[in-house]
Design a protein around this motif. Structure first.
Motif, mmCIF file in Angstrom:
data_model
loop_
_atom_site.group_PDB
_atom_site.id
_atom_site.type_symbol
_atom_site.label_atom_id
_atom_site.label_comp_id
_atom_site.label_asym_id
_atom_site.label_seq_id
_atom_site.Cartn_x
_atom_site.Cartn_y
_atom_site.Cartn_z
ATOM 1 N N ASP A 26 -54.763 38.592 -0.280
ATOM 2 C CA ASP A 26 -53.728 37.564 -0.366
ATOM 3 C C ASP A 26 -54.073 36.358 0.495
ATOM 4 O O ASP A 26 -53.685 35.237 0.171
ATOM 5 C CB ASP A 26 -52.369 38.118 0.045
ATOM 6 C CG ASP A 26 -51.740 38.992 -1.023
ATOM 7 O OD1 ASP A 26 -52.287 39.024 -2.154
ATOM 8 O OD2 ASP A 26 -50.718 39.633 -0.733
ATOM 9 N N LEU A 48 -54.226 34.218 -4.232
ATOM 10 C CA LEU A 48 -52.909 34.669 -4.673
ATOM 11 C C LEU A 48 -52.792 34.469 -6.176
ATOM 12 O O LEU A 48 -53.238 33.450 -6.708
ATOM 13 C CB LEU A 48 -51.802 33.864 -3.992
ATOM 14 C CG LEU A 48 -51.549 34.143 -2.524
ATOM 15 C CD1 LEU A 48 -50.541 33.142 -1.969
ATOM 16 C CD2 LEU A 48 -51.018 35.539 -2.333
ATOM 17 N N TYR A 86 -50.784 33.703 -9.683
ATOM 18 C CA TYR A 86 -49.755 32.720 -9.994
ATOM 19 C C TYR A 86 -48.368 33.294 -9.723
ATOM 20 O O TYR A 86 -47.487 32.615 -9.210
ATOM 21 C CB TYR A 86 -49.853 32.254 -11.450
ATOM 22 C CG TYR A 86 -50.995 31.310 -11.690
ATOM 23 C CD1 TYR A 86 -50.920 29.981 -11.307
ATOM 24 C CD2 TYR A 86 -52.163 31.735 -12.306
ATOM 25 C CE1 TYR A 86 -51.961 29.099 -11.517
ATOM 26 C CE2 TYR A 86 -53.217 30.861 -12.526
ATOM 27 C CZ TYR A 86 -53.106 29.552 -12.124
ATOM 28 O OH TYR A 86 -54.134 28.685 -12.336
ATOM 29 N N LYS A 140 -47.448 35.573 -7.511
ATOM 30 C CA LYS A 140 -47.170 35.630 -6.077
ATOM 31 C C LYS A 140 -46.899 34.240 -5.513
ATOM 32 O O LYS A 140 -46.039 34.064 -4.657
ATOM 33 C CB LYS A 140 -48.319 36.294 -5.322
ATOM 34 C CG LYS A 140 -48.369 37.785 -5.506
ATOM 35 C CD LYS A 140 -49.417 38.415 -4.622
ATOM 36 C CE LYS A 140 -49.414 39.920 -4.800
ATOM 37 N NZ LYS A 140 -50.382 40.572 -3.902
ATOM 38 N N ILE A 141 -47.626 33.247 -5.991
ATOM 39 C CA ILE A 141 -47.387 31.874 -5.534
ATOM 40 C C ILE A 141 -45.999 31.430 -5.956
ATOM 41 O O ILE A 141 -45.238 30.878 -5.156
ATOM 42 C CB ILE A 141 -48.456 30.913 -6.102
ATOM 43 C CG1 ILE A 141 -49.824 31.241 -5.516
ATOM 44 C CG2 ILE A 141 -48.080 29.468 -5.803
ATOM 45 C CD1 ILE A 141 -50.972 30.505 -6.180
ATOM 46 N N ARG A 187 -43.347 33.061 -3.815
ATOM 47 C CA ARG A 187 -43.250 32.456 -2.482
ATOM 48 C C ARG A 187 -42.558 31.094 -2.543
ATOM 49 O O ARG A 187 -41.773 30.759 -1.669
ATOM 50 C CB ARG A 187 -44.630 32.318 -1.854
ATOM 51 C CG ARG A 187 -45.195 33.654 -1.417
ATOM 52 C CD ARG A 187 -46.465 33.488 -0.654
ATOM 53 N NE ARG A 187 -47.002 34.790 -0.289
ATOM 54 C CZ ARG A 187 -48.045 34.963 0.482
ATOM 55 N NH1 ARG A 187 -48.691 33.920 0.961
ATOM 56 N NH2 ARG A 187 -48.464 36.173 0.779
ATOM 57 N N LEU A 213 -47.185 24.840 -12.051
ATOM 58 C CA LEU A 213 -48.168 25.244 -11.049
ATOM 59 C C LEU A 213 -49.588 25.080 -11.568
ATOM 60 O O LEU A 213 -50.454 24.546 -10.871
ATOM 61 C CB LEU A 213 -47.913 26.691 -10.630
ATOM 62 C CG LEU A 213 -48.826 27.279 -9.571
ATOM 63 C CD1 LEU A 213 -48.720 26.486 -8.270
ATOM 64 C CD2 LEU A 213 -48.484 28.738 -9.323
#
Length: 69
Positions: free
Chosen positions: A10, A14, A16, A18-19, A22, A41
């Protein structure tokens, strides 16, 4: 032990999902106040790569990928 390796990956890469997770937790939205989508993104990352093709993060990521595979 699994958590340590997951944290290590991580810190380098990361997904997509997980981004986006967050960004949602941090409450970051688009300038229109909408939640950031995967399409938003991906287009932002494409623009970043075009404007900064020799960034350090990109070269480090490529080095790590070559070591891992």
């Amino acid at each position: 032990m699994k958590v340590d390796s997951e944290q290590f990956f991580d810190s380098i890469f990361l997904s997509y999902n997980k981004i986006l997770e967050r960004l949602h937790v941090l409450g970051i939205t688009t300038k229109n106040g909408k939640e950031i989508s995967e399409l938003d993104l991906r287009s932002a990352i494409d623009i970043m790569i075009k404007k900064h093709p020799t960034c350090r993060w990109r070269s480090e990521k490529l080095e790590v990928e070559n070591i891992l595979f």
